[in-house]
Write a protein that holds these residues in place. Structure first.
Motif, short mmCIF file in Angstrom:
data_model
loop_
_atom_site.label_atom_id
_atom_site.label_comp_id
_atom_site.label_asym_id
_atom_site.label_seq_id
_atom_site.Cartn_x
_atom_site.Cartn_y
_atom_site.Cartn_z
N LYS A 84 17.93 43.93 -3.85
CA LYS A 84 17.07 43.12 -4.73
C LYS A 84 16.45 41.97 -3.96
N ARG A 85 17.27 41.32 -3.15
CA ARG A 85 16.79 40.19 -2.35
C ARG A 85 15.76 40.66 -1.31
N LEU A 86 16.04 41.79 -0.66
CA LEU A 86 15.12 42.32 0.34
C LEU A 86 13.80 42.75 -0.30
N ARG A 87 13.87 43.37 -1.45
CA ARG A 87 12.66 43.81 -2.15
C ARG A 87 11.77 42.62 -2.50
N LYS A 88 12.41 41.55 -2.97
CA LYS A 88 11.65 40.34 -3.30
C LYS A 88 10.92 39.81 -2.09
N ARG A 89 11.60 39.81 -0.95
CA ARG A 89 10.98 39.31 0.28
C ARG A 89 9.83 40.22 0.71
N ILE A 90 10.01 41.53 0.61
CA ILE A 90 8.96 42.47 1.01
C ILE A 90 7.72 42.30 0.15
N LYS A 91 7.91 42.14 -1.15
CA LYS A 91 6.77 41.94 -2.06
C LYS A 91 6.09 40.60 -1.78
N GLN A 92 6.90 39.59 -1.51
CA GLN A 92 6.37 38.25 -1.29
C GLN A 92 5.55 38.16 -0.01
N GLU A 93 6.03 38.79 1.06
CA GLU A 93 5.38 38.64 2.36
C GLU A 93 4.28 39.65 2.63
N ASN A 94 4.32 40.79 1.91
CA ASN A 94 3.27 41.81 2.07
C ASN A 94 3.14 42.24 3.55
N PHE A 95 4.25 42.71 4.11
CA PHE A 95 4.27 43.12 5.51
C PHE A 95 3.37 44.32 5.76
N ASP A 96 2.80 44.39 6.96
CA ASP A 96 2.08 45.59 7.38
C ASP A 96 3.08 46.65 7.88
N ILE A 97 4.07 46.19 8.65
CA ILE A 97 5.05 47.08 9.29
C ILE A 97 6.46 46.59 8.99
N ILE A 98 7.35 47.53 8.65
CA ILE A 98 8.78 47.26 8.70
C ILE A 98 9.36 48.18 9.75
N HIS A 99 9.99 47.58 10.75
CA HIS A 99 10.54 48.33 11.88
C HIS A 99 12.05 48.36 11.74
N VAL A 100 12.59 49.52 11.32
CA VAL A 100 14.04 49.66 11.09
C VAL A 100 14.70 50.25 12.32
N ALA A 113 18.39 51.38 12.41
CA ALA A 113 19.63 52.15 12.23
C ALA A 113 19.68 52.62 10.78
N SER A 114 20.65 53.47 10.48
CA SER A 114 20.74 54.08 9.16
C SER A 114 20.95 53.05 8.06
N ALA A 115 21.80 52.04 8.29
CA ALA A 115 22.13 51.08 7.23
C ALA A 115 20.92 50.26 6.81
N ASP A 116 20.19 49.70 7.78
CA ASP A 116 19.01 48.91 7.39
C ASP A 116 17.87 49.82 6.91
N HIS A 117 17.80 51.03 7.46
CA HIS A 117 16.80 51.99 6.99
C HIS A 117 17.04 52.33 5.52
N ARG A 118 18.30 52.52 5.15
CA ARG A 118 18.66 52.81 3.76
C ARG A 118 18.24 51.66 2.83
N HIS A 119 18.57 50.44 3.21
CA HIS A 119 18.21 49.29 2.38
C HIS A 119 16.70 49.18 2.22
N VAL A 120 15.98 49.37 3.31
CA VAL A 120 14.52 49.27 3.24
C VAL A 120 13.95 50.37 2.34
N MET A 121 14.48 51.58 2.46
CA MET A 121 14.03 52.67 1.60
C MET A 121 14.21 52.31 0.12
N LEU A 122 15.41 51.85 -0.23
CA LEU A 122 15.69 51.53 -1.63
C LEU A 122 14.89 50.32 -2.10
N ALA A 123 14.69 49.35 -1.23
CA ALA A 123 13.94 48.16 -1.61
C ALA A 123 12.46 48.46 -1.82
#
Length: 376
Positions: A72-88, A90-100
């Motif tokens: 939830k916290r990561l999703r809020k940050r992604i929406k707020q910052e409007n990133f062009d690229i997210i560079h993941v 490993a599996s754990a951070d990739h999973r969180h980014v996918m769900l967010a």
């Protein structure tokens, strides 16, 4: 370009952390760079020191009670910052980014770098390949081959070897080398004919350092007694030390601990080694070579992609102390050969390991994923 780098490691982070720090140093002057990583990590501490980088304390736990608030916290940050690229990375951070990113109207482009040799055919990988991977970076040809016949097979892939700062990792002067030897060995550093063999790869079993201990223990006495093995990383546990003692080698090993800057450790040495049982590519090997150390590497994974055997280093079979002992015996009594390979090692690093090429290729991966013109 606005880029978010993610990494799940809570402590050292090894090559993952080094990889991201190197990219930040090259990209942050011209791009908006963010890092999401646990506040306890080496990456968090190092990224804070890079100008123009914003660092976010973000954990990547798998337990549902922690996972949901983190997403939830990561999703809020992604929406707020409007990133062009997210560079993941490993599996754990990739999973969180996918769900967010699920259901976002404007999802950032997601780049996945694979740093290890773990399988990529699990159900989790199938989900991430389908929902949250736009382009892949493999750190070696060995890693690139792993994606064939995997859920990622249809996703564009770029093979980009690690880059390191070859000015920062530069050969030490003779005076500085002696100072480093003194710091590690004390009065023994003045003993004529000592041969220091060094590694910064760590003391896990799979790093192969115990094979080096065994190989040295089997050398003829005139060589064995001159050798000292320097092992940077977490101090070995009692079980590992018992193996060292069984070989009668405890007096010939030095454990400087986990260090942020490996240059003084390697500067003290005459020969470097990275004898991993498995390895995607290895920053430790490239740093050793950049410092002008003749370096021995195992033939595991992508390690052989660093070295031209017999020219700028040597390659030995993994988990084979006998082959290593034979090689050591061939080269340790040949100062001229060590000097020749040392010069070639440094030349290879300058020509092929530089940060500019690494950063340019990575940035072009971003541009291709965003359908932008690439830089020559």
């Amino acid at each position: 370009m606005k880029i978010l780098f993610t990494n799940f490691h809570k402590r050292n982070g090894g090559g993952h952390a080094t990889y991201i720090i190197n990219l930040l140093g090259q990209l942050a002057p011209e791009h908006e760079c963010f890092v999401a990583t646990p506040g306890t990590s080496r990456l968090y501490r190092f990224a804070q020191a890079v100008p123009n980088v914003r660092v976010i304390d973000q954990s990547f736990n798998s337990r549902i009670g922690k996972l949901l608030p983190e997403i939830k916290r990561l999703r809020k940050r992604i929406k707020q910052e409007n990133f062009d690229i997210i560079h993941v990375n490993a599996s754990a951070d990739h999973r969180h980014v996918m769900l967010a990113c699920l259901g976002l109207k404007h999802r950032p482009t997601i780049i996945f770098t694979k740093h290890n040799d773990h399988p990529v055919n699990s159900f989790g990988h199938k989900l991430r390949a389908r929902l949250a991977t736009d382009r892949i970076i493999a750190v070696s040809r060995f890693v690139a081959d792993m994606f064939k016949n995997s859920p990622y097979a249809s996703i564009p892939l770029d093979m980009i070897h690690h880059g390191i700062d070859t000015q920062y990792f530069a050969p030490a002067s003779a005076q500085h080398k002696q100072q480093c030897r003194q710091a590690l060995l004390g009065e023994e550093a003045a003993t004529n004919g000592l041969i220091l063999l060094g590694s910064t790869g760590g003391t896990d079993y799979e790093k192969g350092w115990l094979e080096m201990v065994q190989a040295v223990s089997q050398l003829p006495a005139h060589l064995k007694n001159r050798c000292r093995i320097i092992m940077a990383g977490d101090p070995p546990n009692e079980e590992k030390m018992n193996r060292v003692k069984a070989l009668g080698m405890e007096q010939q090993l030095v454990f400087p601990g986990l260090v942020d800057d490996v240059r003084d450790i390697l500067a003290a040495c005459d020969l470097g080694f990275v004898l991993s049982h498995k390895e995607a590519l290895s920053f430790a090997c490239r740093e050793s070579m950049a410092l002008g150390l003749p370096t021995i590497a195992s033939n595991a994974g992508g390690l052989p992609e660093n070295i031209q055997h017999g020219k700028d280093g040597w390659i030995v079979p993994a988990k084979d102390p006998q082959a290593l002992q034979t090689l050591l015996q061939e080269i340790l009594d040949k100062p001229a050969l060590l000097h020749e390979v040392s010069s070639a090692s440094r030349q290879t690093a300058e020509q092929h390991f530089n940060l500019d090429t690494f950063a340019r290729k990575t940035l072009n991966t971003y541009r291709q994923a965003l359908v932008l013109p690439i830089q020559p």
